[in-house]
Scaffold this motif. Structure first.
Motif, PDB file in Angstrom:
ATOM      1  N   LEU A 119      29.291  -3.249  12.179  1.00  0.00           N
ATOM      2  CA  LEU A 119      29.960  -4.379  11.526  1.00  0.00           C
ATOM      3  C   LEU A 119      30.401  -5.416  12.556  1.00  0.00           C
ATOM      4  N   ILE A 120      30.955  -4.950  13.668  1.00  0.00           N
ATOM      5  CA  ILE A 120      31.409  -5.879  14.703  1.00  0.00           C
ATOM      6  C   ILE A 120      30.239  -6.671  15.266  1.00  0.00           C
ATOM      7  N   VAL A 121      29.140  -5.980  15.555  1.00  0.00           N
ATOM      8  CA  VAL A 121      27.963  -6.650  16.116  1.00  0.00           C
ATOM      9  C   VAL A 121      27.415  -7.687  15.136  1.00  0.00           C
ATOM     10  N   LEU A 122      27.277  -7.318  13.861  1.00  0.00           N
ATOM     11  CA  LEU A 122      26.732  -8.250  12.874  1.00  0.00           C
ATOM     12  C   LEU A 122      27.673  -9.431  12.637  1.00  0.00           C
ATOM     13  N   LEU A 123      28.976  -9.185  12.713  1.00  0.00           N
ATOM     14  CA  LEU A 123      29.938 -10.285  12.582  1.00  0.00           C
ATOM     15  C   LEU A 123      29.772 -11.279  13.729  1.00  0.00           C
ATOM     16  N   VAL A 124      29.524 -10.766  14.924  1.00  0.00           N
ATOM     17  CA  VAL A 124      29.302 -11.659  16.065  1.00  0.00           C
ATOM     18  C   VAL A 124      28.060 -12.514  15.834  1.00  0.00           C
ATOM     19  N   TYR A 125      26.965 -11.884  15.406  1.00  0.00           N
ATOM     20  CA  TYR A 125      25.726 -12.639  15.163  1.00  0.00           C
ATOM     21  C   TYR A 125      25.913 -13.653  14.031  1.00  0.00           C
ATOM     22  N   GLU A 126      26.554 -13.232  12.958  1.00  0.00           N
ATOM     23  CA  GLU A 126      26.751 -14.127  11.816  1.00  0.00           C
ATOM     24  C   GLU A 126      27.660 -15.291  12.194  1.00  0.00           C
ATOM     25  N   SER A 127      28.699 -15.025  12.975  1.00  0.00           N
ATOM     26  CA  SER A 127      29.612 -16.087  13.401  1.00  0.00           C
ATOM     27  C   SER A 127      28.895 -17.095  14.288  1.00  0.00           C
ATOM     28  N   ARG A 128      28.067 -16.590  15.199  1.00  0.00           N
ATOM     29  CA  ARG A 128      27.303 -17.507  16.046  1.00  0.00           C
ATOM     30  C   ARG A 128      26.355 -18.362  15.209  1.00  0.00           C
ATOM     31  N   HIS A 129      25.708 -17.730  14.228  1.00  0.00           N
ATOM     32  CA  HIS A 129      24.790 -18.478  13.368  1.00  0.00           C
ATOM     33  C   HIS A 129      25.528 -19.552  12.575  1.00  0.00           C
ATOM     34  N   LEU A 130      26.679 -19.205  11.992  1.00  0.00           N
ATOM     35  CA  LEU A 130      27.431 -20.179  11.209  1.00  0.00           C
ATOM     36  C   LEU A 130      27.942 -21.317  12.077  1.00  0.00           C
ATOM     37  N   PHE A 131      28.325 -20.997  13.310  1.00  0.00           N
ATOM     38  CA  PHE A 131      28.788 -22.044  14.214  1.00  0.00           C
ATOM     39  C   PHE A 131      27.652 -23.000  14.565  1.00  0.00           C
ATOM     40  N   GLU A 132      26.463 -22.445  14.858  1.00  0.00           N
ATOM     41  CA  GLU A 132      25.316 -23.290  15.155  1.00  0.00           C
ATOM     42  C   GLU A 132      24.916 -24.127  13.941  1.00  0.00           C
ATOM     43  N   GLN A 133      24.999 -23.525  12.755  1.00  0.00           N
ATOM     44  CA  GLN A 133      24.676 -24.254  11.527  1.00  0.00           C
ATOM     45  C   GLN A 133      25.675 -25.394  11.302  1.00  0.00           C
ATOM     46  N   TRP A 134      26.947 -25.111  11.584  1.00  0.00           N
ATOM     47  CA  TRP A 134      27.977 -26.144  11.434  1.00  0.00           C
ATOM     48  C   TRP A 134      27.722 -27.306  12.397  1.00  0.00           C
ATOM     49  N   LYS A 135      27.360 -26.989  13.645  1.00  0.00           N
ATOM     50  CA  LYS A 135      27.075 -28.048  14.615  1.00  0.00           C
ATOM     51  C   LYS A 135      25.865 -28.873  14.189  1.00  0.00           C
ATOM     52  N   ALA A 136      24.820 -28.200  13.684  1.00  0.00           N
ATOM     53  CA  ALA A 136      23.628 -28.914  13.244  1.00  0.00           C
ATOM     54  C   ALA A 136      23.942 -29.819  12.054  1.00  0.00           C
ATOM     55  N   ASN A 137      24.735 -29.309  11.106  1.00  0.00           N
ATOM     56  CA  ASN A 137      25.100 -30.120   9.942  1.00  0.00           C
ATOM     57  C   ASN A 137      25.950 -31.312  10.344  1.00  0.00           C
ATOM     58  N   LEU A 138      26.857 -31.103  11.306  1.00  0.00           N
ATOM     59  CA  LEU A 138      27.699 -32.201  11.782  1.00  0.00           C
ATOM     60  C   LEU A 138      26.849 -33.272  12.445  1.00  0.00           C
ATOM     61  N   HIS A 139      25.879 -32.831  13.258  1.00  0.00           N
ATOM     62  CA  HIS A 139      24.992 -33.791  13.927  1.00  0.00           C
ATOM     63  C   HIS A 139      24.137 -34.541  12.907  1.00  0.00           C
ATOM     64  N   ARG A 140      23.653 -33.813  11.897  1.00  0.00           N
ATOM     65  CA  ARG A 140      22.835 -34.447  10.864  1.00  0.00           C
ATOM     66  C   ARG A 140      23.649 -35.455  10.061  1.00  0.00           C
ATOM     67  N   ALA A 141      24.900 -35.108   9.754  1.00  0.00           N
ATOM     68  CA  ALA A 141      25.763 -36.035   9.005  1.00  0.00           C
ATOM     69  C   ALA A 141      26.041 -37.292   9.823  1.00  0.00           C
ATOM     70  N   GLU A 142      26.240 -37.133  11.129  1.00  0.00           N
ATOM     71  CA  GLU A 142      26.459 -38.297  11.981  1.00  0.00           C
ATOM     72  C   GLU A 142      25.214 -39.177  12.021  1.00  0.00           C
ATOM     73  N   GLN A 143      24.035 -38.545  12.103  1.00  0.00           N
ATOM     74  CA  GLN A 143      22.791 -39.320  12.103  1.00  0.00           C
ATOM     75  C   GLN A 143      22.610 -40.077  10.793  1.00  0.00           C
ATOM     76  N   LEU A 144      22.922 -39.408   9.673  1.00  0.00           N
ATOM     77  CA  LEU A 144      22.773 -40.042   8.363  1.00  0.00           C
ATOM     78  C   LEU A 144      23.732 -41.225   8.239  1.00  0.00           C
ATOM     79  N   THR A 145      24.963 -41.054   8.717  1.00  0.00           N
ATOM     80  CA  THR A 145      25.936 -42.145   8.674  1.00  0.00           C
ATOM     81  C   THR A 145      25.469 -43.315   9.524  1.00  0.00           C
ATOM     82  N   GLN A 146      24.952 -43.031  10.722  1.00  0.00           N
ATOM     83  CA  GLN A 146      24.445 -44.089  11.584  1.00  0.00           C
ATOM     84  C   GLN A 146      23.255 -44.798  10.947  1.00  0.00           C
TER      85      GLN A 146
END
Length: 340
Positions: A119-146
């Motif tokens: 559970l701990i290992v999968l939580l680490v992987y899932e958290s990293r994935h969600l963080f990367e997804q959040w960064k990608a979505n933030l970058h995409r939203a900034e591009q769309l706004t620009q």
């Protein structure tokens, strides 16, 4: 730390931590420690690699943020089953080597301990994935706004105020003689086009039903010039009307077909708009003319593709061309943006 370093350090660390609840500190240092760590490392390696492979496969199957809960339920069920299977298999093999039989209570206890570290290992992987997804979505939203800001600046730089033009068209319609119905309808249709542009330019997506109503008005205006040289057929499923598209995207595809293909009495241009619950397809005869009707405005197929990419859709805009046909397929979106 890259993925390979994280994998090496993580497996070594978890293998060591797995020994703590199993009473490793209750025995003196020596050969037993090394044997115990080797066994723990074997279990950890099998559990880590297998469960992470399962996680990656489920992530490929359900990559969207809206599918996270569904994916995690499948991950939980699959991880419990895989951990139990590995614990029993390796435990039985280890017991056979050491001359004892793994009892069910002991197997369940070992599985429970293994599930904690899993559970701990999968939580680490899932958290990293969600963080990367959040960064990608933030970058995409900034591009769309620009992109939207730049489009508005470009429009202001090269166009008359749309509100002024819209109001002027309404004034012109009032000045046309009442018996000139064709001119009256044409100006009213042109006013409807600008009304739609004004209402939709601040929205990231619009319902397909609205976009198609606008396209029909646009086609009616074009047919004043082309008459029966342009023939448009609509095959729209009821389930598709609630889907969303980027505003003006369907109109751009129709405009491109009219701009770049011959439409004459000898070679009429046929367009076909087909939609189901998942996508809308715009098809036209491929009969390119030597020169377009007008120079490009910068809002073409490449622009449509970029806008859909910035919206973060799972399926990209698809372009197909044969010897006699050109077709573009737009994915239909939900009212809630994919990256929202």
């Amino acid at each position: 730390m890259n993925n390979r370093q994280f994998l090496r350090v993580g497996i070594l660390l978890v293998a060591a931590l797995e020994l703590v609840p199993r009473g490793i500190f209750e025995v003196p240092l020596g050969r037993y420690w090394l044997v115990a760590y080797g066994i723990s490392l074997t279990f950890t390696l099998a559990l880590w690699l297998g469960n992470v492979a399962l996680w990656r496969r489920l992530l490929r199957r359900w990559p969207q943020a809206r599918d996270t809960a569904h994916r995690l339920w499948w991950l939980a069920a699959g991880s419990v089953g895989y951990t139990l299977l590995v614990t029993l298999a390796l435990g039985a093999g280890l017991g056979a080597l050491q001359g004892y039989h793994l009892q069910l209570p002991q197997a369940l206890r070992e599985t429970g301990l293994n599930l904690v570290s899993t559970l701990i290992v999968l939580l680490v992987y899932e958290s990293r994935h969600l963080f990367e997804q959040w960064k990608a979505n933030l970058h995409r939203a900034e591009q769309l706004t620009q992109a939207r800001t730049q489009a508005q600046l470009d429009a202001l730089a090269r166009q008359v105020d749309p509100h002024f033009l819209f109001n002027s068209l309404n004034t012109l319609a009032a000045l046309i003689e009442p018996d000139n119905e064709s001119a009256q309808r044409y100006v009213e249709g042109l006013a409807d086009v600008y009304r739609y542009v004004l209402l939709s330019r601040e929205r990231p997506t619009v319902p397909l039903a609205e976009e198609l109503a606008f396209v029909q008005t646009y086609v009616a205006l074009q047919k004043v010039r082309f008459r029966d040289n342009v023939r448009v057929r609509y095959e729209i499923a009821d389930a598709a009307l609630a889907g969303h598209v980027a505003p003006l995207s369907v109109q751009v595809l129709v405009e491109n077909a009219l701009k770049h293909n011959e439409a004459s009495q000898a070679r009429p241009l046929h367009l076909r708009l087909v939609a189901d619950a998942a996508s809308l397809r715009v098809e036209n005869d491929w009969q390119p003319r030597a020169a377009g009707l007008a120079p490009g405005t910068g809002t073409g197929l490449a622009n449509v593709r970029q806008r859909y990419a910035l919206l973060g859709v799972a399926q990209p805009v698809r372009v197909e061309q044969t010897a006699d046909q050109f077709a573009v397929t737009l994915p239909l979106l939900s009212a809630r943006l994919p990256h929202a």
